[in-house]
Each structure stands twice: as C-alpha cells, then as structure tokens.
Design a protein around this motif. Sequence first.
Motif, mmCIF file in Angstrom:
data_model
loop_
_atom_site.group_PDB
_atom_site.id
_atom_site.type_symbol
_atom_site.label_atom_id
_atom_site.label_comp_id
_atom_site.label_asym_id
_atom_site.label_seq_id
_atom_site.Cartn_x
_atom_site.Cartn_y
_atom_site.Cartn_z
ATOM 1 N N HIS A 89 -26.754 -28.704 18.950
ATOM 2 C CA HIS A 89 -25.730 -29.738 19.182
ATOM 3 C C HIS A 89 -26.200 -31.121 18.778
ATOM 4 C CE1 HIS A 89 -23.304 -26.812 21.229
ATOM 5 N NE2 HIS A 89 -24.383 -26.430 21.874
ATOM 6 N N ASN A 90 -27.480 -31.336 18.854
ATOM 7 C CA ASN A 90 -28.018 -32.668 18.571
ATOM 8 C C ASN A 90 -28.854 -32.606 17.296
ATOM 9 O OD1 ASN A 90 -29.397 -35.077 18.477
ATOM 10 N ND2 ASN A 90 -29.778 -35.166 20.684
ATOM 11 N N LYS A 91 -28.259 -33.091 16.234
ATOM 12 C CA LYS A 91 -28.880 -32.969 14.894
ATOM 13 C C LYS A 91 -30.120 -33.853 14.754
ATOM 14 C CE LYS A 91 -25.543 -30.385 13.006
ATOM 15 N NZ LYS A 91 -25.412 -29.572 14.208
ATOM 16 N N LYS A 92 -30.308 -34.734 15.702
ATOM 17 C CA LYS A 92 -31.452 -35.655 15.614
ATOM 18 C C LYS A 92 -32.731 -35.034 16.192
ATOM 19 C CE LYS A 92 -29.473 -39.137 13.649
ATOM 20 N NZ LYS A 92 -29.868 -39.462 12.269
ATOM 21 N N ILE A 93 -32.581 -33.890 16.832
ATOM 22 C CA ILE A 93 -33.770 -33.296 17.470
ATOM 23 C C ILE A 93 -34.684 -32.671 16.415
ATOM 24 C CG2 ILE A 93 -34.535 -31.366 18.924
ATOM 25 C CD1 ILE A 93 -32.269 -32.031 20.820
ATOM 26 N N ILE A 94 -35.959 -32.967 16.573
ATOM 27 C CA ILE A 94 -37.012 -32.431 15.701
ATOM 28 C C ILE A 94 -38.049 -31.765 16.613
ATOM 29 C CG2 ILE A 94 -38.923 -33.109 14.147
ATOM 30 C CD1 ILE A 94 -36.377 -33.845 12.819
ATOM 31 N N GLY A 95 -38.672 -30.713 16.157
ATOM 32 C CA GLY A 95 -39.772 -30.090 16.919
ATOM 33 C C GLY A 95 -41.081 -30.270 16.169
ATOM 34 N N LEU A 105 -37.179 -27.959 34.069
ATOM 35 C CA LEU A 105 -37.721 -28.193 32.726
ATOM 36 C C LEU A 105 -36.574 -28.347 31.728
ATOM 37 C CD1 LEU A 105 -39.731 -28.305 30.408
ATOM 38 C CD2 LEU A 105 -39.993 -25.820 30.542
ATOM 39 N N ARG A 106 -35.663 -27.413 31.840
ATOM 40 C CA ARG A 106 -34.512 -27.409 30.927
ATOM 41 C C ARG A 106 -33.693 -28.691 31.073
ATOM 42 N NH1 ARG A 106 -31.152 -23.709 28.618
ATOM 43 N NH2 ARG A 106 -28.970 -23.791 29.286
ATOM 44 N N ASN A 107 -33.461 -29.088 32.296
ATOM 45 C CA ASN A 107 -32.629 -30.274 32.509
ATOM 46 C C ASN A 107 -33.376 -31.571 32.166
ATOM 47 O OD1 ASN A 107 -30.302 -28.939 33.166
ATOM 48 N ND2 ASN A 107 -30.853 -28.756 35.345
ATOM 49 N N MET A 108 -34.674 -31.551 32.316
ATOM 50 C CA MET A 108 -35.444 -32.739 31.894
ATOM 51 C C MET A 108 -35.398 -32.861 30.373
ATOM 52 S SD MET A 108 -38.669 -32.654 34.509
ATOM 53 C CE MET A 108 -38.468 -33.121 36.238
ATOM 54 N N MET A 109 -35.483 -31.740 29.689
ATOM 55 C CA MET A 109 -35.383 -31.775 28.221
ATOM 56 C C MET A 109 -33.989 -32.260 27.800
ATOM 57 S SD MET A 109 -37.322 -28.212 27.209
ATOM 58 C CE MET A 109 -37.002 -28.354 25.458
ATOM 59 N N TYR A 110 -33.009 -31.751 28.508
ATOM 60 C CA TYR A 110 -31.623 -32.161 28.207
ATOM 61 C C TYR A 110 -31.458 -33.670 28.420
ATOM 62 C CZ TYR A 110 -26.652 -32.843 29.167
ATOM 63 O OH TYR A 110 -25.370 -33.326 29.179
ATOM 64 N N THR A 111 -31.969 -34.144 29.545
ATOM 65 C CA THR A 111 -31.842 -35.565 29.888
ATOM 66 C C THR A 111 -32.554 -36.433 28.848
ATOM 67 O OG1 THR A 111 -31.822 -34.947 32.222
ATOM 68 C CG2 THR A 111 -32.285 -37.256 31.725
ATOM 69 N N ALA A 112 -33.728 -35.971 28.426
ATOM 70 C CA ALA A 112 -34.514 -36.769 27.469
ATOM 71 C C ALA A 112 -33.751 -36.956 26.162
ATOM 72 C CB ALA A 112 -35.861 -36.088 27.221
ATOM 73 N N GLN A 113 -33.084 -35.892 25.693
ATOM 74 C CA GLN A 113 -32.407 -36.015 24.386
ATOM 75 C C GLN A 113 -31.052 -36.710 24.486
ATOM 76 O OE1 GLN A 113 -29.554 -33.663 23.139
ATOM 77 N NE2 GLN A 113 -29.299 -33.686 25.387
ATOM 78 N N LEU A 114 -30.627 -37.047 25.719
ATOM 79 C CA LEU A 114 -29.413 -37.868 25.825
ATOM 80 C C LEU A 114 -29.710 -39.289 25.356
ATOM 81 C CD1 LEU A 114 -27.975 -36.738 29.307
ATOM 82 C CD2 LEU A 114 -27.123 -36.160 27.016
#
Length: 600
Positions: free
Chosen positions: A307-313, A429-438
């Motif tokens: 959903h978020n095209k800006k995310i990089i790993g 963990l999942r929600n912290m990752m979600y929050t961070a990419q907001l």
Amino acid sequence: MLDFRFHMNSSILQHINSPEELRKLSLEQLPKLAQELREFIIAIVATKEGHLGASLGVVELTIALHYVFNTPIDNLIWDVGHQAYGHKILTGRKEIFETNRQLNGISGFPKRSESKYDTFGTGHSSTSISAILGMALAAKLDGASEKNHIAVIGDASIASGMAFEALNHAGATDANILIILNDNAIGIDPSVGALKKYLTNVKKGTAKDENIFECLNFDYTGPIDGHDIELVISTLEKLKTKKGPKLLHLITTKGKGLKQAEENQVIYHAPGKFNKETGDLLPKSKEFQPAKYQDVFGHTIVELARHNKKIIGITPAMPTGSSLKFMMQEFPERAFDVGIAEQHAVTLAAGMTTEGYMPFCTIYSTFLQRAYDQVIHDVAIQNLPVIFCLDRAGLVGQDGATHHGLYDIAYLRCIPNLILAVPMNELELRNMMYTAQLGLNHPIVIRYPRGRGVLKEWKVPFEKIEIGKAKKLKNGTKIVVLSIGHIGNMVTDVLHDIEPNEKIGHYNMRFIKPLDSTALKHIFDSYDHIITIEDGCKIGGFGSAIVEFANELSYHKPITVLGIDDKIIEHGTTKELHQITKIDALSFKLKINTILNATK
Ligand SMILES: Cc1ncc(C[n+]2csc(CCOP(=O)(O)OP(=O)(O)O)c2C)c(N)n1
Ligand SMILES: CC(=O)[C@@H](O)[C@H](O)COP(=O)(O)O
Ligand SMILES: [Mg+2]
C-alpha cells in the motif's frame, strides 16, 4: 553421499589430539583424516546443532594450516569463527566438542580463554585482517620475524568495510601476513555486490583489469581448489617462505561432503537438528507454535509495502535471518541486501529518507553496534526518519557473548531525536511498524527478540499506536511492575499465578523513549515500590531510565531494577540464560514474593 559409519578400528582422528600429532602423519593419510573430520563434525552438529556448512567447507584447509604452520606459535585467526569447528577438534577439543555451544561447554566461536590455539576471539565478521596485522606488526617490533600470521576470511566477510580498511593498511606495510580468502561464493545467503562479481570473473579467468589484491600490494596466489589437500599444502609451503603481505584465493564448496548441505547451503549454514545418517532435517513439530517475531516483521513489511510505495527494505547480509527475504521476493527492486555492511546500510537508509522514502533498516542488535556512529551522525543529528527494526535484541542463546543483543537500550537511549519502541507481542510489533510508516518526524528503533511471540492470531487489521504511550495491564495497590518488551508476557503469567495478587500492578511501558511521563507520575504517586524488568544490560538500560525519571521529579520510592548484570553472558539456551541472569519466571516470582513480604 558420505559413508557415515565411523571407521573406529582404523581411525586416524582418534589419535589426533593436537597439531603436533597431526604433523606426524604422512601426506597420504590426510584425505582420510579429512573424511573422518567431516563425519565427526556432522555427527555432533546433527544432534547438538550449530553452524555446519562453513566448517565442512574448510576441512582440507584446516588440516593443511595446522600441518604446514607451527600453530600456536604461528598465529591463526578465523574470521567470524563459525567455520572453526575442525580447528577446535584438531587442537585438543575433540573430546569436549559435543559440548559445543551448550551451557558451560565450549563456545561455537574461537575464544582466547578456551585455547592457546584461538589467538583471537571472533563472532562478528571482518575483524581478522586487522587483528592479524596487529599481531604481525607487534611481532616485528619484538624482532620475532620468523613467526607467521594467517587470517582465514570468507568471500562475504572480506567485502565488509572493516576488512577493506585493514587490506588498505596492510598493503602499505611489509608485515608478514597471509590472508586466505575462502571463496565459496555465499555468505549465509548468496553473496552480493560488485566484489562477488569480480571474484567470479577471477575464477572464470575473465576479470578485465589487474588483480585487485595485487593492486593493493598483496602477493596474490590463486584461485586454487581448496579441497585438493595436497595442492593446498604445497601452496602453503611455498607461501610460508615468502615475506610481506600475501593473499591466497581458495575456491571451496560450503557444506562440502554432505549432499543436502551442498545443495541447500542457506538452510545448512545452521540447520538445527538433522539425521546424521541421511543428512535430512528432522521433521518439525506439528503442534501450534506462535509466529517468530522475524516472520511477523517479514510478512508485515510486505503487507505495508503493497500500500505504501515509499517503503524500502534494507538488510546487511541477513535476508533469511531477518525474514526480509519475503519482501525481496515480492518487491525485489525495493528490498536491498547490501552484504555485511552495517555502517553502509544505516547511511544508505538515511540517504533514502532525504528523498522522501521510508526505509525499514533491519539489523541484528549486536551488529548495529558496528554502525553506532552512523546512527548518531547520519541519522539522529539530522533527525532523519529511518525506521530501524532491531532484531535479536536480548539474550540470543547459543551464539553466546558475541551475539547477545544486550546493550542496545543503553547505547540508543542516550541519542537525541531517536524514538525507542519495544513491542510486547506480535501485534504490537506489527502496529509499531504500521505507525512508523504513517510518517514520523523522528527516526524510530523497534526492538524485538530472536524467536517466537505469544499469540495465535496476529494478522489482524492495523491500529495506530500513540508514540510514548504505555499500556496498563493490571491494577495494583502497593507494588508495580514496569516491563519492556516480550519479557512482559512472563510477568503477566507470573502475576496471574501469584496469590494474592491484588497488590501488584503491571504496566507494559512500550516506549523507552519518550517515556510515558503521565503514566509514570501516576505510578510513582500510587505505588510504594516500583520494579522494572528488561532483557538488556542494567547499566544505562530501561530501569536506569526509570531511576533517572524518579530522580528528576524527586520521587523517593524504592525501585528494584531487574535485568542483566554488568558481566559477559556466555552461551546456553535462552531459557538457561534467563535463569542464570535471574530474569526467568521462577526468579521473578521469588523476587516479587520477597518484596511483597517486605511491604506487608
Ligand atoms: C558484522 C557481522 N555482520 C553479520 C554477521 C552474520 N554472519 C555470520 S556468518 C555470515 C556470512 C559469512 O560469509 P562468508 O564470509 O562468505 O563465510 P562463509 O559462511 O561462506 O564461510 C554473516 C553475514 C556477522 N557475524 N558479523
Ligand atoms: C555466525 C553468525 O553470526 C550467524 O550465523 C549467526 O549465528 C546467525 O544467528 P541467527 O541464527 O540468530 O540468525
Ligand atoms: Mg562465503
């Protein structure tokens, strides 16, 4: 396929307890010794677990080195050290090798306190060239010019910055060092980068320009077949007579001698238990087990990236271990394995944020130590919103002292601008990752342990977590436990069982930075005794943060800080190590009962 039966009647290995004994063998006996050494390693790793492929790949080299050189007078260093099982077995540790990586047993890595043959402790990669150069220069100052200095380093490890710094220095000296590049074209996962391509070209004879090592002033030999023991020995004999910096390029096969390990090198790097006769992995238990935090990270980043095209790993050489491999499979153009290059990984991520991207930089806690300056200089000072997923935080178990992630809270907490979040379970963990990419205005570190969470269901809709907000899990009247991270689940279980438990409250603090000062003021106003618990070093850790908070606000209440004392913690299962460090359920229960009795 190997014949796995031990040839006890005619065994050569059973008579070898030191390199001196090895050196009495004839050249003709060495291939048989190599086969026996392989069988010995396989038999023990099959039941005791540990690193397999790397040691199998250097069996011939190990024998040859101790055969040709006068170890331990001549210094030998194994980079990373995960390939040193054969070395341990040939240098007097055969009888205790079954204790490898077990509590109170020998270490899975070379260790100076364990043997005079382990001239330098390793575990983290790419240190061997610096260390051997240090020894060689010191020997020169001492006038000990007859001593040889050898470092064995893998193709993935030599690509790291630290190794290159050392090559750069060594090439400008006349130090008598021999670097053996053990090139099996793979790290834990396939090796990456331009150097890998260059080494492949050298092997095929298609390298365009001059030899890179010769350009750095090394006397280069190779590439040669590292499994041809006679060739390796004769080459080492020649190199022994030469002075100055030398590099021998060996081609080997990781997992050599065990079909499955050769064919599936990633899994057989450290395969867990397997059948020593067939080489097959033991079947996994069918019982339900919670997900590993790593897999929660790996699947969640993919979900978010859709959903978020800006995310990089980004991972420095641990795509399988960290589970970033899932993103590499689905979004190969947005997921980068940069090789063993933690410093680069951090600054690469920092660079990406300046262009509006959201890099999730996943690094093991112990390996982030190497990129400390980058975290401060490139990320925090510029307040760039890199999202660090800090894996293997806390006690990691059998890898031991070099790999425990015990210091990160202390070394990160003091850095301005950084948010330090610690999920208690998979969902957090999942929600912290979600929050961070907001979108955050700060860098964030999300810290989680090696291993499994606690939940049956974690793939549920995302929820934003308020930064710096603790969560009350249980009311109490007298004593309160402030936990941080996964260890809070143990606290919940213990408090559930303690009778009577109405006096004890429990907060999952979730953030070490910023601390939830509103919750903390309420806590200090309401409770008589505060207990903090963490799976990290006590000095400078989460408990210290609470003590500092109390001090600043002039709260004079007793605070008991539970965590890891100021000493090196060796290897063992995580369960054993939690017991030893007294952050296990039983020790915690005893502590609570003691405090309860004292506050009656
Ligand atoms: C600084 C650091 N980063 C990551 C690791 C994890 N790690 C251990 S072994 C390894 C791969 C090493 O590959 P290579 O040097 O080619 O040796 P091989 O396993 O092939 O023998 C990695 C990435 C480490 N030990 N140290
Ligand atoms: C030698 C080394 O550093 C790695 O192989 C490490 O042992 C991996 O640890 P995990 O098993 O936690 O991924
Ligand atoms: Mg390799």
